[in-house]
Design an enzyme around this catalytic site. Structure first.
Site, short mmCIF file in Angstrom:
data_model
loop_
_atom_site.label_atom_id
_atom_site.label_comp_id
_atom_site.label_asym_id
_atom_site.label_seq_id
_atom_site.Cartn_x
_atom_site.Cartn_y
_atom_site.Cartn_z
CG HIS A 57 -1.08 0.16 0.58
ND1 HIS A 57 -2.44 0.20 0.39
CD2 HIS A 57 -0.85 -0.97 1.30
CE1 HIS A 57 -3.02 -0.85 0.97
NE2 HIS A 57 -2.07 -1.58 1.53
CB CYS A 64 -0.62 -3.48 3.80
SG CYS A 64 0.49 -4.62 2.92
#
Length: 224
Positions: A176, A192
């Protein structure tokens, strides 16, 4: 359509606009913050639902800026390979080449996913919800967002997210964007893989649902 055209002109491997054609960031005597192609690559994007600010690339080590590089791998073209140790994500291309992006990774080795997964979902301006483990570790920080946060300029996932699944189940790990581009190249996330916003928009456009992702083991060693 305007965004797709801009990204094609600035980032496609065929045009090589903004991407180097060798292992160095560019065949240019200019530093990246003065190189017109890099300036355009990380310029503000204004035709999104929310504005994507320009990136101050002087805050980022030049090696972590998007570039085409030589890359030897057994993985097939179209595969994403994440190397947490070097803080790079590679989109494998044909002919021993790859498009390389600088990334931020988990701040502790145990936070990082490892192994193979699949992009099973893609989202533009995604909603963010901290995981139960994140809330448990830092309740004061993440507790207020237990119900989730809508997409927007303050959302920590940025303008795009690629959702990593394994064996048909959500791993809770994402590729992301970030509201903190200066953290690219560091161990900072809760596991992440974070990209510069302009870079995750570029990668999002290039890869379909079903794309294979390989995350190499992380040692937690600092980048030299």
């Amino acid at each position: 359509m305007l965004l797709d055209r801009r990204l094609f002109l600035l980032a496609t491997p065929l045009a090589l606009a903004g991407c180097a054609t060798n292992d160095s960031p560019r065949m240019s005597a200019l530093p990246p913050m003065l190189d017109p192609q890099y300036v355009r690559m990380y310029a503000a994007i204004t035709d999104e639902p929310f504005p994507v600010p320009a990136v101050d690339i002087s805050q980022i080590d030049p090696r972590f800026l998007r570039q085409e590089v030589a890359y030897s791998t057994r993985e097939q073209p179209g595969t994403i390979v994440v190397d947490p140790n070097e803080r790079f994500a590679y989109l494998v291309m044909s002919g021993g080449r790859a498009l390389r992006y600088g990334v931020g990774v988990g701040k502790q080795e145990g936070f990082n996913f490892r192994g193979e997964g699949t992009i099973a979902r893609k989202a533009q301006w995604p909603r963010w919800t901290p995981t139960p483990d994140m809330i448990k570790r830092e309740p004061e920080r993440y507790g207020p967002y237990a119900g989730g946060l809508a997409g927007g300029v303050d959302n920590p996932l940025g303008p795009r997210a690629l959702y990593l699944y394994k064996d048909g189940r959500d791993t809770l790990y994402r590729l992301h964007g970030t509201v903190e581009p200066w953290t690219i190249g560091t161990m900072v996330s809760s596991g992440c893989i974070r990209f510069i916003n302009q870079d995750i928009i570029d990668l999002y456009r290039r890869v379909p649902v079903g794309t294979k992702v390989v995350v190499l083991p992380a040692t937690g060693a600092p980048v030299s």
